[in-house]
Design a protein around this motif. Sequence first.
Motif, PDB file in Angstrom:
ATOM      1  N   LEU C 223     -17.348  96.509-121.797  1.00  0.00           N
ATOM      2  CA  LEU C 223     -17.513  95.470-122.823  1.00  0.00           C
ATOM      3  C   LEU C 223     -18.451  95.969-123.913  1.00  0.00           C
ATOM      4  CD1 LEU C 223     -17.857  92.134-120.825  1.00  0.00           C
ATOM      5  CD2 LEU C 223     -15.988  92.843-122.298  1.00  0.00           C
ATOM      6  N   ALA C 224     -19.566  96.593-123.469  1.00  0.00           N
ATOM      7  CA  ALA C 224     -20.550  97.063-124.430  1.00  0.00           C
ATOM      8  C   ALA C 224     -19.946  98.152-125.312  1.00  0.00           C
ATOM      9  CB  ALA C 224     -21.778  97.589-123.698  1.00  0.00           C
ATOM     10  N   ALA C 225     -19.110  99.007-124.717  1.00  0.00           N
ATOM     11  CA  ALA C 225     -18.510 100.101-125.481  1.00  0.00           C
ATOM     12  C   ALA C 225     -17.263  99.627-126.224  1.00  0.00           C
ATOM     13  CB  ALA C 225     -18.157 101.252-124.544  1.00  0.00           C
ATOM     14  N   ARG C 226     -16.974  98.357-126.161  1.00  0.00           N
ATOM     15  CA  ARG C 226     -15.826  97.744-126.858  1.00  0.00           C
ATOM     16  C   ARG C 226     -14.499  98.386-126.458  1.00  0.00           C
ATOM     17  NH1 ARG C 226     -16.984  94.856-132.007  1.00  0.00           N
ATOM     18  NH2 ARG C 226     -19.142  94.260-131.795  1.00  0.00           N
ATOM     19  N   ILE C 227     -14.399  98.794-125.204  1.00  0.00           N
ATOM     20  CA  ILE C 227     -13.125  99.316-124.726  1.00  0.00           C
ATOM     21  C   ILE C 227     -12.222  98.141-124.370  1.00  0.00           C
ATOM     22  CG2 ILE C 227     -12.045 100.641-122.860  1.00  0.00           C
ATOM     23  CD1 ILE C 227     -14.622 102.315-122.897  1.00  0.00           C
ATOM     24  N   ILE C 228     -12.851  97.072-123.878  1.00  0.00           N
ATOM     25  CA  ILE C 228     -12.067  95.868-123.603  1.00  0.00           C
ATOM     26  C   ILE C 228     -12.745  94.713-124.343  1.00  0.00           C
ATOM     27  CG2 ILE C 228     -11.152  96.552-121.362  1.00  0.00           C
ATOM     28  CD1 ILE C 228     -13.445  95.070-120.044  1.00  0.00           C
ATOM     29  N   THR C 229     -11.987  93.677-124.619  1.00  0.00           N
ATOM     30  CA  THR C 229     -12.589  92.507-125.246  1.00  0.00           C
ATOM     31  C   THR C 229     -13.064  91.551-124.148  1.00  0.00           C
ATOM     32  OG1 THR C 229     -10.386  91.615-125.399  1.00  0.00           O
ATOM     33  CG2 THR C 229     -11.305  92.588-127.387  1.00  0.00           C
ATOM     34  N   TRP C 230     -13.999  90.690-124.495  1.00  0.00           N
ATOM     35  CA  TRP C 230     -14.612  89.875-123.446  1.00  0.00           C
ATOM     36  C   TRP C 230     -13.750  88.718-122.991  1.00  0.00           C
ATOM     37  CZ3 TRP C 230     -15.256  84.844-124.825  1.00  0.00           C
ATOM     38  CH2 TRP C 230     -15.275  84.563-126.200  1.00  0.00           C
ATOM     39  N   TYR C 231     -12.753  88.311-123.843  1.00  0.00           N
ATOM     40  CA  TYR C 231     -12.002  87.096-123.498  1.00  0.00           C
ATOM     41  C   TYR C 231     -11.426  87.157-122.099  1.00  0.00           C
ATOM     42  CZ  TYR C 231     -11.643  87.561-128.546  1.00  0.00           C
ATOM     43  OH  TYR C 231     -11.905  87.795-129.847  1.00  0.00           O
ATOM     44  N   LEU C 232     -10.741  88.273-121.839  1.00  0.00           N
ATOM     45  CA  LEU C 232      -9.959  88.331-120.636  1.00  0.00           C
ATOM     46  C   LEU C 232     -10.808  88.294-119.367  1.00  0.00           C
ATOM     47  CD1 LEU C 232      -6.746  90.363-120.891  1.00  0.00           C
ATOM     48  CD2 LEU C 232      -7.546  89.315-118.804  1.00  0.00           C
ATOM     49  N   PRO C 233     -11.746  89.236-119.156  1.00  0.00           N
ATOM     50  CA  PRO C 233     -12.518  89.199-117.920  1.00  0.00           C
ATOM     51  C   PRO C 233     -13.358  87.928-117.779  1.00  0.00           C
ATOM     52  CG  PRO C 233     -13.272  90.966-119.373  1.00  0.00           C
ATOM     53  CD  PRO C 233     -12.027  90.417-119.962  1.00  0.00           C
ATOM     54  N   LEU C 234     -13.960  87.502-118.873  1.00  0.00           N
ATOM     55  CA  LEU C 234     -14.821  86.334-118.751  1.00  0.00           C
ATOM     56  C   LEU C 234     -14.026  85.075-118.432  1.00  0.00           C
ATOM     57  CD1 LEU C 234     -17.225  87.990-119.387  1.00  0.00           C
ATOM     58  CD2 LEU C 234     -17.908  86.325-121.108  1.00  0.00           C
ATOM     59  N   VAL C 235     -12.906  84.909-119.110  1.00  0.00           N
ATOM     60  CA  VAL C 235     -12.101  83.722-118.837  1.00  0.00           C
ATOM     61  C   VAL C 235     -11.570  83.789-117.404  1.00  0.00           C
ATOM     62  CG1 VAL C 235      -9.975  82.505-119.420  1.00  0.00           C
ATOM     63  CG2 VAL C 235     -11.493  83.296-121.232  1.00  0.00           C
ATOM     64  N   TYR C 236     -11.177  84.977-116.971  1.00  0.00           N
ATOM     65  CA  TYR C 236     -10.662  85.111-115.605  1.00  0.00           C
ATOM     66  C   TYR C 236     -11.725  84.693-114.592  1.00  0.00           C
ATOM     67  CZ  TYR C 236      -9.012  87.201-111.276  1.00  0.00           C
ATOM     68  OH  TYR C 236      -8.629  87.388-109.983  1.00  0.00           O
ATOM     69  N   LEU C 237     -12.921  85.258-114.742  1.00  0.00           N
ATOM     70  CA  LEU C 237     -13.976  84.957-113.779  1.00  0.00           C
ATOM     71  C   LEU C 237     -14.380  83.485-113.869  1.00  0.00           C
ATOM     72  CD1 LEU C 237     -16.137  88.202-114.039  1.00  0.00           C
ATOM     73  CD2 LEU C 237     -14.625  87.486-112.185  1.00  0.00           C
TER      74      LEU C 237
END
Lengths: 191, 573, 342
Positions: C223-237
């Motif tokens: 997330l910090a390196a902006r390889i993935i966006t936060w929407y997906l993991p955060l919404v999933y969890l």
Amino acid sequence: MITALLVMIGISLALGAVLGFSAIKFKVEGNPLVEKIDAVLPQTQCGQCGYPGCKPYAEAIAKGEADINKCPPGGEEGIRKLADLLGVDYKPFGEGAAPKAKAVAFIDEQTCIGCTLCLQACPVDAIAGAAKQMHTIIASECTGCELCVEPCPVDCISMKLIPEDISNWKWPYPVYALTPVRNEARKVEAS
Amino acid sequence: MRTLFRFHGGIHPDEHKLESSESPARRAPLAKKLVLPLHQHIGNGAKVAVQVGDRVLKGQMLAGAQGMISAAIHAPTSGTVTAVAPHPVPHPSRLGGLCIHLESDGEDRWIALAPLDFHAMPKSELLGKLRDAGIVGLGGATFPTHVKYGLAPGQRIDTLVINGAECEPWITTDDRLMREHAEGIVRGIEVLRHLSGAAEVLVGIEDNKPQAIAAMRAACAAAPIEVVVVPTLYPSGGEKQLIRILTGKEVPSGGRPTNIGVACNNVATAYAIHRFVDHGEPMISRQVTVTGNVRVPQNIEVLIGTPLAEVVACAEALPGTSGYILGGPMMGLHVDDLHLPMVKSANCIIAKSGQLFPPPPPAMPCIRCTRCAQACPADLQPQDLYWFAKSNNFGKTQEFHLFDCIECGACAYVCPSHIPLVQYFRFAKSEIWQREREAQSAEVARERHEFRQFRIEREKQEKAERLAQKEKAALAAKPAVPAPLPVAADPNADPDNTLQMRVDADIARANMQMRIDAAVARAKEQAAIVQPKNTDDLTPHQQAEITEIETRRAKLREIASHAGADDEPSKSN
Amino acid sequence: MLSSPFITTPGSVSQIMLRVLLALIPGIAAYVWYFGPAILVSIALASVTALATEALMLKLRNRPLKPFLSDNSALITAWLLALSIPPLAPWWMVVVGTAFGIAVAKHLYGGLGNNIFNPAMIGYAVLIISFPGHMTHWLTPHAIGLLELPFADQLNYIFHGILPAGLTLDAVTTATPLDTLKTQLHLGLSVNDIREMPIYGFLGGKGGEMVALGFAVGGIYMLAARIITWYLPLVYLAALFSIAGFFHLYDPAHYASPMFHWFSGAAMLGAFFIFTDPVGSPTTRQGKVIYAAGAALLTWLIRTFGGFPDGVAFAALLMNICVPLIDAYTQPKVFGMKGDGK
């Protein structure tokens, strides 16, 4: 038993009446499919399909008498659109029916004798002239159907390719670095 | 402090502005030969107003505006018009366009110049004068300025946005212009304010140009103009993006800023208007940044039409230069033929070298990482557009708003797969335009064909009626008057009358055949004796006409052969 | 044809994939620490198989080898698959799963960027359906005091299927905490009773929870390196937490706590590494939210009511199917179309 029969007959009569009424009330003038097919065709009126114009070809397609791959000026895109419209499979052009580059007719004015035969052949009135007067193609209206080439008794009509200039230049399809070229190389070797 | 708004996406490429922004702008030496493309703006090309061989003065109009959206072209220096012929022009196609060729006499003598009192004249007259002065937007799109202010009834402009953002890397012309000519820019803004009637004037400048901001603030101190500092983020200098940043309003999709009561012009355009209004000078030069792999990166004031080679020579390209970019690295045009003339849209020339602009690594497949969608300032989904454009599914690209793409290049810049996304979009756009042109001509052809069939039908009927009447008349009056022969061709009538022959009686047809046979024979004779027979026995008037036509043809042939000759070098390069 | 833009970011697909691999390392380290080095063997085995299969398929499809073999995407598939099956699984299972994932799920669909389904999850699904027995024998974590197989014997079992004399596989392995929870609930025990069992730790299973934590650390790095966006993991969890939390509050004896769902099974691995696979997930922001919420619901449903102990893999595959639909319905408004209701 009889009641059941009567009820069934009653229902079928009622439904028949509704159907009959709607057939009259919502009658569609003409054949909308023909219009739709005609809208896809390039309107060159060239007759290369074997029909005397785009509309007759459209009618033949609608009736199921003609194939969708008989229109070279429409290009493959045209076949695709027809296939899409009619819900049939795409069909490639047959032998010798491949589309040509777009061209317009050109009259060699030194040779023209003013016989008006080409005027009569032109399906879109794109030739100006009168008897014994030299004829000229109105290039912007010419569809490139080549129908005027044949009738000319002195062979003064030729087809000229439309040259590429800034106004009709198109961006090329980007070259995709990873497309395999080895296949083609093999083909070249084989041939 | 003004509340700023932000647009979606955007990128931060390396700026590379300091190379050229710190030295004062200078003037390029006068070129010996200038080439002026007639099409230097969006809209119709200009219409040539001079003859080959004419001696013209600096600032004299060479070609006038043609139609609504068009602008005039002027002589950048005094000299002789040597030709009106095609010449390679800056265009991705590398094809030629019609240009006026001017040989300078070295005197650089102006026409009589007079400042305008713009307050005293009606707006429409001022707009006409701007058009005839060839004033077009110098931000890059070269949209004729007068068109922006020719409002439809009911439209009004509340906010005038002056674009000094200059967000694209390497380019510093607006920066230099604002530092050196802030007063002039403000004078130009005053004209635009008068034209637009806007109550609010905002000058947007990116925060990486502190000196330009200070200079503009000082110049605007007395005027009701607000200089707004906007954060550096490419493409904040895009018209739609800057309007969004400054006003929070979005130019509707497919619309123009005037739809939301905003007009937007570049600082360089404002300066050009000042030159015209206060000094009478039409648009004959512009400032351009020459940078990249050159010894002295700088800004240069260049006459329109100067060969790029002479502009680059001022900055001295270094060895290892492998082509040039006309414009910025994000939206510019690759050129390697420096015969191309300087045009109004050219704001920057960058000498490329392998080190500064390494060739992109080979493209990989799209992995749908959506970095492009995150960077897109138009809120598009470039990965979808790419997918559809690649598979020639142009209907879908339009559904996904391809035409809202401003081709800023942000998507391709961030793409980890290095896919030439913008090129796919340009390809799809030009394919769609082509199809629209074809659909239009198909529609015209259909109408003409249908009318022709209707006409043939009508003529048949008329013929039948006439025959019936004739018979009736013959019956009524025995001593028959011989009817005029219908085949007697009247040269003044439209070609339609010839069609009567086809449906006429056998005699006419036989006549026809006879005449054709005779004509065929004549044509054959013609082939044998070179002299064409249909030009025998002519009245002096006809002869004169023919001579005139022949000279015209000769001229055309000459032009065509020139075109061929001139195209050669550009193609071989 | 040279056309603008003439500059690009230095990033590349292979670099992104490499960073994803790096982000997996904390989790793998925790795995080795708690369960021994056997996992490294399956990772190595899967990696070799993946690269070999990739090369073979590229050859068959007449594609250039170098750019695709060096894009690191096959390695991600290999590592994810290796991490989702028991380290003690026989070597041929790793090979079959990886090869199937790469050959069928990836290359038959058109290779990198065109695979509808996550190849690693397809490999997993094939294995759990074809060899369910082998998929239930997991290593016991250190520090429980149960019988553990020495590494040499583990290798012997992986490659030759031979256990030391007198030992059965059941004696040296254990079911996963999720599996145990499910079977014990069926036997009538309550969640609290089950959680008292030695294999459970503070948050999830002993050891496993630390591995999950390791994956979370890697995820935060991505997330910090902006390889993935936060929407997906955060919404999933968040969605998994709220669904599990709602039922846990409703009936704590039958429904495990949300923290347990987070830290057991492949939830963390899924949240940051599996669902975030860009190729198989929606491209729009809204779509990602819907996708993640759907995946969380499916994960919880399969874990709670389904026939398989963990639901992450099937949730991922089922949601992969929905992606085109989700994308089609979540197209964002473009610039200049907002606010006018169109």
